[in-house]
Motif scaffolding. Structure first.
Motif, short mmCIF file in Angstrom:
data_model
loop_
_atom_site.label_atom_id
_atom_site.label_comp_id
_atom_site.label_asym_id
_atom_site.label_seq_id
_atom_site.Cartn_x
_atom_site.Cartn_y
_atom_site.Cartn_z
N ASN A 1 54.78 -25.49 115.18
CA ASN A 1 55.21 -26.25 116.36
C ASN A 1 54.20 -27.36 116.58
OD1 ASN A 1 57.60 -24.85 117.43
ND2 ASN A 1 56.21 -23.09 117.65
N ASN B 1 63.96 -20.27 115.37
CA ASN B 1 63.29 -18.98 115.46
C ASN B 1 61.97 -19.02 114.69
OD1 ASN B 1 65.42 -17.49 116.90
ND2 ASN B 1 66.59 -17.78 115.01
N ASP C 1 58.67 -18.83 115.33
CA ASP C 1 57.63 -17.82 115.49
C ASP C 1 58.01 -16.51 114.80
OD1 ASP C 1 56.09 -19.59 116.93
OD2 ASP C 1 56.77 -18.86 118.88
N GLU C 2 59.27 -16.09 114.97
CA GLU C 2 59.73 -14.86 114.34
C GLU C 2 59.74 -15.00 112.82
OE1 GLU C 2 61.15 -16.47 116.77
OE2 GLU C 2 61.68 -15.09 118.41
N LEU D 1 57.89 -17.01 110.96
CA LEU D 1 56.52 -17.05 110.46
C LEU D 1 55.90 -15.65 110.43
CD1 LEU D 1 55.11 -20.29 112.12
CD2 LEU D 1 55.81 -19.98 109.75
N GLU D 2 56.23 -14.84 111.42
CA GLU D 2 55.70 -13.48 111.44
C GLU D 2 56.22 -12.67 110.25
OE1 GLU D 2 53.21 -10.59 112.56
OE2 GLU D 2 53.36 -12.58 113.49
#
Length: 384
Positions: free
Chosen positions: A186, A257, A259-260, A262-263
């Motif tokens: 981001n 999505n 963040d999800e 990347l996790e």
């Protein structure tokens, strides 16, 4: 033959949504954006809508974005403008930048005798901020700092905010090649200001042959390509309408999505690291790529404890798509200029490969690749 694609730092497969948007544009929005009739105006509206949306993602003004054919062209546009138009007399960069920067800097040094300084790096290829500050504080001529956001070979993440603060403190222009960062982070350029930033569509599941340049509005960028005066006179050439729309759509989907996603990639990278360490004693990870906090989760540069110039070629025959790390394992003679800066001479002799992942990569694919690596490792040991 089963195949696994772990070369996403080189290019990414396009999202289905991107293909659909581009197909629709090619069929129904084929007008020239410079034409005044309704089909031309329709194409123009679509291009400007894409510009506005990408600007919103980066928190910049639409007029600060210029569409190009690639990240390479955008880097050329920045660096050449800095010297030829903005009065820059010194460029501070690093020896592990992409050749889209280094080769341009070399050319500017020869053609305009612009001074070039290389910032010091530590053993992992991380920028020495103290050395950067020393170089900035000791110069009395206009200077541009050019450092990439994420290194394309070893995945090191630049502390962009700290570099930005140093550049502002010493009135230096800050340019970052962010092709490995756009769509994977981001990015808010109001909170982390840079003067010039480069992106490329095919690095975040968009089309090849299209990129963009963010240029801070306070700088007057002059064209490198002359002709039709498109892109507010900054970049002549009829706009690649369907590619621009595809790039915008790719960035939109990538950020939904993020963040999800990347996790999940982080978990996959961690699993790959652990499996390698458990299976192959003395395996190493080049640069900071083995550090999940200091490198992009999408890149892992692996140095194996053996010497096999055909390693990449043999893995390819077994369905594994990856890229060279150190020497060209498929038989070429060139050594990675990045690894030459971060490895000792004897370490360069060992086989290194860059594996790079995306949101489409899976644990099952890691297991498939590990099976091929272990098979190859066993063959190498048996040859000794």
């Amino acid at each position: 033959m089963n195949s696994v694609y772990f070369d996403n730092a080189a290019t990414t497969p396009m999202y289905r949504e991107v293909v659909e948007v581009m197909s629709e544009a090619m069929l129904n929005s084929y007008g020239n954006p410079s034409s005044t009739h309704h089909l031309g105006r329709k194409a123009k509206v679509l291009v400007e809508s894409s510009r506005k949306k990408i600007a919103e993602y980066l928190n910049v003004l639409p007029r600060e974005l210029v569409f190009t054919s690639s990240g390479t062209e955008a880097n050329n546009l920045v660096l050449r403008n800095a010297v030829e138009n903005l009065g820059v007399k010194k460029i501070i960069t690093s020896k592990i930048e992409h050749h889209a920067v280094l080769h341009v800097v070399d050319n500017l040094n020869l053609k305009f005798e612009v001074e070039v300084e290389f910032v010091s790096l530590n053993e992992n290829g991380e920028v020495d901020l103290s050395d950067l500050q020393d170089k900035l504080s000791s110069t009395d001529v206009p200077v541009l700092v050019s450092l990439m956001w994420v290194n394309n070979e070893i995945g090191n993440i630049l502390p962009v905010e700290k570099v930005s603060n140093l550049c502002r403190e010493y009135n230096a222009i800050f340019h970052t090649d962010a092709v490995q960062a756009i769509g994977h982070f981001n990015i808010d350029l109001k909170n982390t200001p840079v003067d010039f930033l480069v992106g490329s569509g095919h690095k975040f599941h968009g089309p090849k042959g299209v990129g963009f340049l963010y240029a801070n509005g306070k700088y007057n960028v002059k064209p490198m390509i002359l002709g039709g005066g498109q892109e507010r006179g900054i970049r002549s050439s009829t706009e690649n309408v369907h590619a621009v729309l595809g790039m915008q759509k790719a960035l939109e989907v990538s950020l939904v999505n993020l963040d999800e996603d990347l996790e999940e990639i982080k978990k996959l990278k961690l699993y790959f690291i652990k499996t390698l360490q458990d299976s192959i004693p003395d395996v190493r990870f080049n640069g900071s790529s083995g550090n999940l906090e200091e490198s992009s989760v999408t890149i892992l540069n692996v140095r194996f404890p053996f010497k096999d110039k055909m390693l990449l070629f043999n893995l390819d025959l077994q369905g594994v798509c990856a890229s060279v790390g150190s020497a060209c394992q498929s038989g070429g003679a060139k050594v990675s200029h990045v690894l030459k800066e971060v490895l000792e001479k004897e370490e360069l002799d060992f086989s290194s490969i860059r594996f790079s992942f995306s949101k489409f990569s899976t644990i099952d694919e890691v297991d498939f690749v590990m099976g091929k690596i272990i098979k190859t490792y066993s063959l190498v040991r048996n040859r000794k």
